[in-house]
Enzyme design. Structure first.
Site, short mmCIF file in Angstrom:
data_model
loop_
_atom_site.label_atom_id
_atom_site.label_comp_id
_atom_site.label_asym_id
_atom_site.label_seq_id
_atom_site.Cartn_x
_atom_site.Cartn_y
_atom_site.Cartn_z
N ARG A 1 3.91 13.48 -7.67
CA ARG A 1 3.79 12.96 -8.65
C ARG A 1 1.65 13.59 -9.16
O ARG A 1 1.52 13.73 -8.81
CB ARG A 1 3.66 11.30 -8.31
CG ARG A 1 4.86 11.15 -8.03
CD ARG A 1 5.29 10.03 -7.72
NE ARG A 1 4.43 8.55 -7.16
CZ ARG A 1 5.20 7.59 -6.43
NH1 ARG A 1 5.62 7.17 -7.06
NH2 ARG A 1 4.09 6.92 -5.96
N ASP B 1 8.60 5.30 8.64
CA ASP B 1 7.73 6.98 8.39
C ASP B 1 7.11 7.90 7.44
O ASP B 1 6.62 8.80 7.90
CB ASP B 1 9.05 8.07 8.95
CG ASP B 1 10.37 7.86 7.81
OD1 ASP B 1 9.99 7.33 6.68
OD2 ASP B 1 11.93 8.69 7.67
N GLY C 1 1.02 -1.28 0.19
CA GLY C 1 -0.09 -0.11 0.22
C GLY C 1 0.92 1.82 -0.59
O GLY C 1 2.16 1.02 0.19
N ASP D 1 3.82 -4.30 -7.25
CA ASP D 1 3.18 -3.20 -6.77
C ASP D 1 3.81 -2.20 -7.51
O ASP D 1 3.30 -0.60 -7.86
CB ASP D 1 3.98 -3.45 -5.09
CG ASP D 1 4.84 -3.47 -5.17
OD1 ASP D 1 5.79 -4.51 -5.16
OD2 ASP D 1 5.89 -2.18 -4.13
N ASN D 2 5.09 -2.41 -8.33
CA ASN D 2 5.91 -1.46 -9.07
C ASN D 2 5.48 -1.00 -10.40
O ASN D 2 5.58 -0.53 -11.82
CB ASN D 2 7.27 -1.15 -8.92
CG ASN D 2 7.94 -0.37 -7.45
OD1 ASN D 2 6.54 0.18 -6.16
ND2 ASN D 2 8.49 -1.16 -6.60
N GLY E 1 2.85 3.60 1.23
CA GLY E 1 3.47 3.90 2.50
C GLY E 1 3.48 5.17 2.94
O GLY E 1 4.14 5.84 4.46
N ARG E 2 3.89 6.37 2.32
CA ARG E 2 4.06 7.54 2.30
C ARG E 2 3.41 8.09 1.09
O ARG E 2 4.55 9.09 1.13
CB ARG E 2 5.17 7.28 2.43
CG ARG E 2 6.51 6.63 1.00
CD ARG E 2 8.37 6.81 0.74
NE ARG E 2 8.86 6.34 0.02
CZ ARG E 2 10.24 6.63 0.21
NH1 ARG E 2 10.63 7.02 0.57
NH2 ARG E 2 10.94 5.88 -0.54
N ASP F 1 7.45 4.93 -9.81
CA ASP F 1 7.94 4.66 -8.68
C ASP F 1 9.61 4.31 -9.21
O ASP F 1 9.87 3.21 -9.02
CB ASP F 1 7.50 3.25 -7.74
CG ASP F 1 6.69 3.82 -6.67
OD1 ASP F 1 6.15 4.77 -6.91
OD2 ASP F 1 6.00 2.62 -6.15
N LYS G 1 4.96 12.07 -2.27
CA LYS G 1 4.98 11.18 -2.05
C LYS G 1 6.10 11.70 -1.08
O LYS G 1 7.29 12.45 -1.16
CB LYS G 1 5.93 10.18 -3.02
CG LYS G 1 6.50 9.59 -2.78
CD LYS G 1 7.31 8.54 -4.47
CE LYS G 1 8.13 7.24 -3.19
NZ LYS G 1 9.04 6.87 -5.25
P1 AMP Z 1 9.10 0.74 -2.92
O1 AMP Z 1 10.12 -0.13 -2.86
O2 AMP Z 1 9.28 1.87 -3.30
O3 AMP Z 1 8.33 0.46 -4.01
O4 AMP Z 1 8.18 0.46 -1.64
C1 AMP Z 1 7.38 -0.60 -1.11
C2 AMP Z 1 6.46 -0.39 0.06
O5 AMP Z 1 6.84 0.28 1.15
C3 AMP Z 1 5.74 0.83 0.28
O6 AMP Z 1 4.42 0.01 0.02
C4 AMP Z 1 6.11 1.95 -0.37
O7 AMP Z 1 5.18 2.34 0.28
C5 AMP Z 1 6.57 1.72 1.18
N1 AMP Z 1 7.35 2.19 1.82
C6 AMP Z 1 8.83 2.72 1.01
N2 AMP Z 1 9.06 3.35 2.36
C7 AMP Z 1 9.13 4.26 2.71
C8 AMP Z 1 8.94 5.28 4.32
N3 AMP Z 1 9.99 5.39 4.32
N4 AMP Z 1 7.89 5.10 5.16
C9 AMP Z 1 6.34 4.47 4.64
N5 AMP Z 1 6.41 3.30 3.87
C10 AMP Z 1 7.44 3.74 2.54
MG MG Z 2 6.73 0.92 -4.52
#
Ligand code: AMP
Ligand code: MG
Length: 533
Positions: free
Chosen positions: A200, A142, A107, A277-278, A109-110, A287, A130
């Protein structure tokens, strides 16, 4: 028009994702599973001192938005400090396969979406912040983003757009004035870094994983609602959702994904984390994390340090991984269709579209019009392995080949000297650029080029329009980051400006087209990137 355009704080937002799909509305930011819902309503967490660092002028104009002042209401919106009454901010729920393994709920997350705004042509564009703070999907992280990764996402999404690659866009880069702690090398040395937020922009940020989570949690009603929503808003031309339309929809997703990957392969872009998810449901590059640009041509290269062991997401693997991801999506969509076999032909559509698009793009890069298909395919398909053996700089090779074309058309007898000149320009020190395979290929290519009927000037110009001089070389992004972290935005500004016309010569910026310098070949941020962002 910029003078009369409204600022973001005057824009009216529409919220179809929130209005039409089931969401959790408590507003609670605590990390948790959110079963039963497509999103959670959650507001951004304000930051200390938002300041505009960069603004994508053309995208702003397209959205009918004026460039904001460095500080003020519009920038406060871009930082998540102000919400206007028409916004219904949310974080989407999705899952995904990470490095081939099912990871369950991930989901936003940020990332927090504010809603969508109309562009001047009437199309609708979602604006997503983002790094806007914690959401129910933050797990133990965070919800924030650091300046270096935000600057990379801002620049690269716009650079890709100007190269003609399907991509999400970036409207602004804002510094938060807050410190974000990151352990960049995952070695126990956490440090404070400047925080930032990218706004974005895309028609939607729905990913393959939004559908996967619904199947994984047995929420077939949400699966169908999300599919119908996506078709109604983003694949309208397919007609009203039905089992047949779901099949054609999946075929179209496969087709668009193939076109996207074909572009990546012809510009030398390595996404770096092609988890499901990307993967955008619209076939957009999405992403931007530990991505990179191929400099020495090497199909095994990946910038992502997390992937050094398996190299699952290396440059040359991308076509296969996209196929794997489409199969994962097909599995998620299976409950919507009559039987499991009906989604299979779309995978053939993927393979065919990938091959024909890559071939067509490559013909354009080589200044060739389509003639004898089988022979021409043999020619275009022989080039990547020959380049891999030589390790020449991919971008320089094609750009210099464009400049060489008129001479090749005219030459009689001095071709070898011309090939030598080309390879000298594109070679990396210590690499044996001239190899038999590549010299043989250049010879075949020259003979084929001479069958073209267009004038040498027309061929030259066509090739210059297909082979960028400027791409976002990894070390250039790093230089912009280091300057920005020291308070100097001029490097970012120049780079952004040059990358908006990547096919134009811009001789005053020659240094931004130079091959990777020696010092950058193993420097973190230039050759290797961690996922820490
Ligand atoms: P990503 O590797 O950037 O595609 O992220 C994978 C997952 O980790 C996604 O659900 C992001 O929203 C979450 N995520 C990555 N960095 C953070 C962060 N600093 N805080 C909260 N969620 C994160
Ligand atoms: Mg991602």
């Amino acid at each position: 028009m910029t003078l009369t355009a409204p600022q973001l704080d005057e824009a009216t937002f529409e919220n179809p994702f929130v209005d039409e799909l089931r969401g959790e509305i408590s507003g609670n930011r605590g990390s948790r599973q959110v079963p039963g819902y497509c999103y959670a309503r959650v507001a951004p967490t304000p930051v200390r001192d938002p300041k505009l660092l960069a603004w994508a002028e053309e995208l702003g104009e397209f959205l009918g938005l004026a460039k904001p002042a460095e500080r003020g209401a519009a920038v406060a919106i871009l930082a998540g400090n102000i919400l206007t009454p028409s916004m219904k901010p949310f974080a989407a729920r999705y899952g995904g396969h990470q490095f081939g393994n099912w990871a369950g709920q991930l989901g936003d997350g940020r990332a927090i979406s504010l809603g969508q705004v109309p562009a001047v042509d009437g199309s609708r564009w979602e604006i997503q912040l983002k790094g806007a703070g914690p959401t129910p999907f933050s797990r133990r992280a965070d919800g924030r983003a650091v300046l270096r990764s935000s600057l990379r996402e801002f620049l690269c999404s716009e650079a890709m757009h100007y190269l003609g690659v399907p991509t999400t866009r970036a409207l602004s880069l804002v510094s938060t004035g807050d410190t974000v702690v990151r352990d960049m090398f995952y070695d126990g040395n956490a440090q404070g870094e400047p925080g930032a937020i990218v706004a974005r922009v895309a028609p939607t940020f729905i990913r393959f994983g939004n559908f996967q989570i619904m199947l994984a949690s047995g929420e077939l009603d949400n699966l169908r609602a999300l599919a119908d929503y996506t078709i109604r808003h983003h694949y309208l031309e397919l007609g009203a959702p039905s089992p047949e339309v779901y099949v054609r929809w999946f075929e179209e997703i496969a087709r668009r994904t193939a076109v996207m990957v074909a572009h990546w392969m012809t510009v030398g872009f390595v996404h770096g984390v092609m988890n499901t998810d990307n993967m955008s449901i619209l076939g957009l590059t999405i992403d931007y994390g530990p991505y990179g640009w191929l400099e020495p041509y090497d199909p095994d290269w990946t910038p992502n340090t997390t992937d050094f062991g398996s190299r699952r997401y290396a440059f040359g693997q991308q076509p296969r991984v996209a196929m794997w991801n489409l199969m994962a999506l097909a599995q998620a969509l299976t409950p919507l269709v009559a039987d499991t076999q009906v989604l299979r032909p779309a995978l053939d559509v993927y393979a065919e579209t990938l091959a024909t698009t890559q071939h067509a793009l490559m013909l354009g890069k080589l200044g060739l019009s389509a003639q004898d298909d089988a022979k021409d395919r043999a020619l275009t398909e022989a080039l990547p392995p020959a380049l891999a053996e030589s390790g020449v700089d991919m971008t320089i090779f094609f750009r210099q080949l464009s400049h060489l074309a008129p001479a090749l058309l005219a030459a009689s007898g001095n071709e070898d000297a011309l090939y030598g000149e080309l390879l000298d320009k594109a070679a990396y020190p210590g690499e044996p650029a001239a190899n038999l395979a590549l010299l043989d290929w250049l010879h075949r290519y020259t003979l084929r080029l001479r069958q073209e009927s267009a004038s040498p000037e027309a061929i030259h110009e066509g090739m210059l329009r297909a082979n960028p001089k400027y791409v976002l070389r990894n070390y250039l992004a790093q230089q912009a980051i280091e300057a920005a972290e020291a308070g100097d935005l001029s490097v970012l500004e120049t780079l952004f400006k040059v990358l908006k016309t990547p096919f134009a010569e811009q001789p005053e910026h020659d240094e931004l087209a130079a091959k990777r310098p020696d010092w950058a070949s193993d420097k973190p941020g230039c050759a290797t990137l961690s996922c820490s962002s």
